[in-house]
Design an enzyme around this catalytic site. Structure first.
Site, PDB file in Angstrom:
ATOM      1  N   LYS A   1       0.860  -1.183   0.000  1.00 51.19           N
ATOM      2  CA  LYS A   1       0.000   0.000   0.000  1.00 51.19           C
ATOM      3  C   LYS A   1       0.898   1.235   0.000  1.00 51.19           C
ATOM      4  CE  LYS A   1      -4.119  -1.862   2.205  1.00 51.19           C
ATOM      5  NZ  LYS A   1      -3.779  -3.253   1.858  1.00 51.19           N
TER       6      LYS A   1
ATOM      7  N   ASP B   1      -1.324  -2.277  -3.981  1.00 51.26           N
ATOM      8  CA  ASP B   1      -2.721  -2.355  -3.544  1.00 51.26           C
ATOM      9  C   ASP B   1      -3.407  -1.035  -3.895  1.00 51.26           C
ATOM     10  OD1 ASP B   1      -2.320  -4.859  -2.307  1.00 51.26           O
ATOM     11  OD2 ASP B   1      -1.791  -3.932  -0.392  1.00 51.26           O
TER      12      ASP B   1
ATOM     13  N   GLN C   1     -10.182  -1.252  -8.866  1.00 48.80           N
ATOM     14  CA  GLN C   1     -11.451  -1.514  -8.179  1.00 48.80           C
ATOM     15  C   GLN C   1     -12.622  -1.307  -9.138  1.00 48.80           C
ATOM     16  OE1 GLN C   1     -10.416   1.697  -5.685  1.00 48.80           O
ATOM     17  NE2 GLN C   1      -9.867   0.449  -3.912  1.00 48.80           N
TER      18      GLN C   1
ATOM     19  N   ARG D   1      -4.400  -6.656 -10.767  1.00 55.58           N
ATOM     20  CA  ARG D   1      -5.255  -7.431  -9.855  1.00 55.58           C
ATOM     21  C   ARG D   1      -6.631  -6.760  -9.860  1.00 55.58           C
ATOM     22  NH1 ARG D   1      -4.204  -6.202  -4.042  1.00 55.58           N
ATOM     23  NH2 ARG D   1      -2.219  -7.208  -4.385  1.00 55.58           N
TER      24      ARG D   1
ATOM     25  N   LYS E   1     -13.129  -5.771  -6.494  1.00 59.41           N
ATOM     26  CA  LYS E   1     -14.354  -4.966  -6.520  1.00 59.41           C
ATOM     27  C   LYS E   1     -14.167  -3.648  -5.770  1.00 59.41           C
ATOM     28  CE  LYS E   1     -17.351  -8.932  -7.078  1.00 59.41           C
ATOM     29  NZ  LYS E   1     -18.332  -9.842  -6.462  1.00 59.41           N
ATOM     30  N   GLY E   2     -13.370  -3.673  -4.712  1.00 57.59           N
ATOM     31  CA  GLY E   2     -13.155  -2.475  -3.915  1.00 57.59           C
ATOM     32  C   GLY E   2     -13.613  -2.690  -2.492  1.00 57.59           C
TER      33      GLY E   2
HETATM   34  C1  LIG Z   1      -6.209 -11.116  -2.582  1.00 54.68           C
HETATM   35  C2  LIG Z   1      -7.085  -9.912  -2.418  1.00 54.68           C
HETATM   36  C3  LIG Z   1      -6.567  -8.647  -2.656  1.00 54.68           C
HETATM   37  C4  LIG Z   1      -7.376  -7.523  -2.531  1.00 54.68           C
HETATM   38  N1  LIG Z   1      -6.848  -6.303  -2.794  1.00 54.68           N
HETATM   39  C5  LIG Z   1      -7.640  -5.209  -2.708  1.00 54.68           C
HETATM   40  C6  LIG Z   1      -7.130  -3.912  -3.010  1.00 54.68           C
HETATM   41  O1  LIG Z   1      -5.954  -3.722  -3.339  1.00 54.68           O
HETATM   42  N2  LIG Z   1      -7.968  -2.863  -2.907  1.00 54.68           N
HETATM   43  C7  LIG Z   1      -9.293  -3.008  -2.546  1.00 54.68           C
HETATM   44  O2  LIG Z   1     -10.008  -2.010  -2.482  1.00 54.68           O
HETATM   45  N3  LIG Z   1      -9.794  -4.217  -2.244  1.00 54.68           N
HETATM   46  C8  LIG Z   1      -9.008  -5.315  -2.310  1.00 54.68           C
HETATM   47  N4  LIG Z   1      -9.529  -6.543  -2.014  1.00 54.68           N
HETATM   48  C9  LIG Z   1     -10.931  -6.635  -1.533  1.00 54.68           C
HETATM   49  C10 LIG Z   1     -11.914  -6.706  -2.689  1.00 54.68           C
HETATM   50  O3  LIG Z   1     -12.027  -5.451  -3.327  1.00 54.68           O
HETATM   51  C11 LIG Z   1     -13.314  -7.113  -2.205  1.00 54.68           C
HETATM   52  O4  LIG Z   1     -13.788  -6.178  -1.285  1.00 54.68           O
HETATM   53  C12 LIG Z   1     -13.373  -8.457  -1.536  1.00 54.68           C
HETATM   54  O5  LIG Z   1     -12.643  -9.402  -2.290  1.00 54.68           O
HETATM   55  C13 LIG Z   1     -14.814  -8.934  -1.404  1.00 54.68           C
HETATM   56  O6  LIG Z   1     -15.337  -9.195  -2.691  1.00 54.68           O
HETATM   57  P1  LIG Z   1     -16.374 -10.391  -2.915  1.00 54.68           P
HETATM   58  O7  LIG Z   1     -16.572 -10.546  -4.360  1.00 54.68           O
HETATM   59  O8  LIG Z   1     -15.951 -11.569  -2.113  1.00 54.68           O
HETATM   60  O9  LIG Z   1     -17.644  -9.831  -2.165  1.00 54.68           O
HETATM   61  P2  LIG Z   1     -18.961  -9.177  -2.736  1.00 54.68           P
HETATM   62  O10 LIG Z   1     -19.806  -8.919  -1.533  1.00 54.68           O
HETATM   63  O11 LIG Z   1     -19.546  -9.949  -3.871  1.00 54.68           O
HETATM   64  O12 LIG Z   1     -18.475  -7.786  -3.374  1.00 54.68           O
HETATM   65  C14 LIG Z   1     -17.926  -6.772  -2.602  1.00 54.68           C
HETATM   66  C15 LIG Z   1     -18.142  -5.477  -3.371  1.00 54.68           C
HETATM   67  O13 LIG Z   1     -19.523  -5.288  -3.622  1.00 54.68           O
HETATM   68  C16 LIG Z   1     -20.004  -4.170  -2.895  1.00 54.68           C
HETATM   69  N5  LIG Z   1     -21.236  -4.583  -2.219  1.00 54.68           N
HETATM   70  C17 LIG Z   1     -21.478  -5.751  -1.618  1.00 54.68           C
HETATM   71  N6  LIG Z   1     -22.706  -5.782  -1.101  1.00 54.68           N
HETATM   72  C18 LIG Z   1     -23.270  -4.597  -1.401  1.00 54.68           C
HETATM   73  C19 LIG Z   1     -24.512  -4.002  -1.160  1.00 54.68           C
HETATM   74  N7  LIG Z   1     -25.483  -4.663  -0.491  1.00 54.68           N
HETATM   75  N8  LIG Z   1     -24.740  -2.756  -1.601  1.00 54.68           N
HETATM   76  C20 LIG Z   1     -23.802  -2.077  -2.280  1.00 54.68           C
HETATM   77  N9  LIG Z   1     -22.589  -2.583  -2.566  1.00 54.68           N
HETATM   78  C21 LIG Z   1     -22.325  -3.807  -2.111  1.00 54.68           C
HETATM   79  C22 LIG Z   1     -18.939  -3.809  -1.890  1.00 54.68           C
HETATM   80  O14 LIG Z   1     -18.910  -2.425  -1.649  1.00 54.68           O
HETATM   81  C23 LIG Z   1     -17.696  -4.270  -2.598  1.00 54.68           C
HETATM   82  O15 LIG Z   1     -17.265  -3.308  -3.513  1.00 54.68           O
HETATM   83  C24 LIG Z   1      -8.730  -7.670  -2.136  1.00 54.68           C
HETATM   84  C25 LIG Z   1      -9.245  -8.938  -1.893  1.00 54.68           C
HETATM   85  C26 LIG Z   1      -8.446 -10.059  -2.030  1.00 54.68           C
HETATM   86  C27 LIG Z   1      -9.026 -11.414  -1.751  1.00 54.68           C
END
Ligand SMILES: Cc1cc2nc3c(=O)[nH]c(=O)nc-3n(C[C@H](O)[C@H](O)[C@H](O)COP(=O)(O)OP(=O)(O)OC[C@H]3O[C@@H](n4cnc5c(N)ncnc54)[C@H](O)[C@@H]3O)c2cc1C
Length: 216
Positions: free
Chosen positions: A98, A132, A161, A182, A185-186
């Site tokens: 970071k 990151d 993101q 990478r 989603k954020g």
């Molecule tokens: C190896 C690794 C590296 C990562 N590196 C980073 C990084 O550098 N920077 C970073 O920001 N993140 C990073 N992340 C986190 C990533 O961005 C996600 O937040 C995390 O992986 C969860 O995603 P998901 O698909 O499992 O969950 P999901 O719940 O499917 O998706 C999460 C996303 O959807 C949004 N979301 C979920 N539910 C709702 C809702 N009800 N209403 C509105 N929006 C919603 C969240 O705000 C988020 O953006 C990393 C994750 C991993 C595993």
């Protein structure tokens, strides 16, 4: 630095990484996904196990938003030691970092210089550095720092993101410089002015970016 600050987060491109808990000396209990351990030895052992399963590893030294140059230089030096160990142990691992941990936000030049030091050391061992992505106010400087250091070393990548509206344009800049990506989603609470607010929007943007990267 507290024990959690010293932790190294090992992540893989597989979903089999376990969830563990870490507890600081002060008793604060933190739920940390993907934490390999609290020492470099822990991270090396976890990395070896993951490599043996056929997956690569990215090591992330937990910590962000440091506020002094001393802390930023200390974080850089910890990462340099980590890279030296990765190379000495012959691990198939890179580092994730970071930029606010390296001084972005209060000494941007230091962050650029330190990222360059990490990219140079990583290059000596034939590995890479992934940046990151943090809160939206840091995104422009993060992408610009990537451009500067990638131009010089050629082994730098960056997280993007899907929830941010600007990400497709950032991807143009990253792909133009041959950076690895990478896609995530954020992880931060961002305002409607800059980011999708509905999960459906985040997911659709993720799909579109995935298709674009697959076609690149
Ligand atoms: C190896 C690794 C590296 C990562 N590196 C980073 C990084 O550098 N920077 C970073 O920001 N993140 C990073 N992340 C986190 C990533 O961005 C996600 O937040 C995390 O992986 C969860 O995603 P998901 O698909 O499992 O969950 P999901 O719940 O499917 O998706 C999460 C996303 O959807 C949004 N979301 C979920 N539910 C709702 C809702 N009800 N209403 C509105 N929006 C919603 C969240 O705000 C988020 O953006 C990393 C994750 C991993 C595993």
């Amino acid at each position: 630095m507290n024990p959690v600050g010293r932790s190294l987060l090992a992540v893989t491109n597989r979903s089999s990484v376990r969830r563990v808990f870490a507890e600081s000396k002060s008793g604060r209990r933190l739920s940390l996904r993907f934490v390999a351990g609290e020492t470099l030895d822990d991270a090396v052992a976890a990395s070896r196990t993951i490599n043996e399963s056929g997956a690569r590893v990215s090591l992330d030294h937990l910590g962000e938003h440091v506020t002094t140059g001393t802390e930023a230089v200390s974080a850089r030096d910890d990462y340099l030691r980590c890279l030296d160990r990765v190379h000495a142990e012959g691990l198939d691992a890179n580092i994730s970092v970071k930029l606010t941990q390296l001084g972005l936000g209060f000494d941007d030049d230091l962050a650029v210089e330190s990222l360059g030091a990490l990219a140079g050391r990583a290059s000596e061992g034939g590995t890479t550095v992934t940046i990151d992505m943090e809160e939206s106010q840091h995104v422009e400087r993060t992408v610009a720092t990537f451009e500067t250091v990638q131009s010089r070393y050629g082994n730098v990548g960056i997280a993007v993101q899907s929830y941010l509206y600007r990400t497709p344009a950032d991807l143009d800049r990253i792909v133009a410089r041959g950076g690895h990506v990478r896609l995530c989603k954020g992880a931060y609470a961002e305002p409607a002015a800059v980011a999708h607010q509905e999960k459906g929007g985040v997911d659709a943007a993720f799909d579109a970016l995935t298709r674009r990267l697959m076609a690149t």
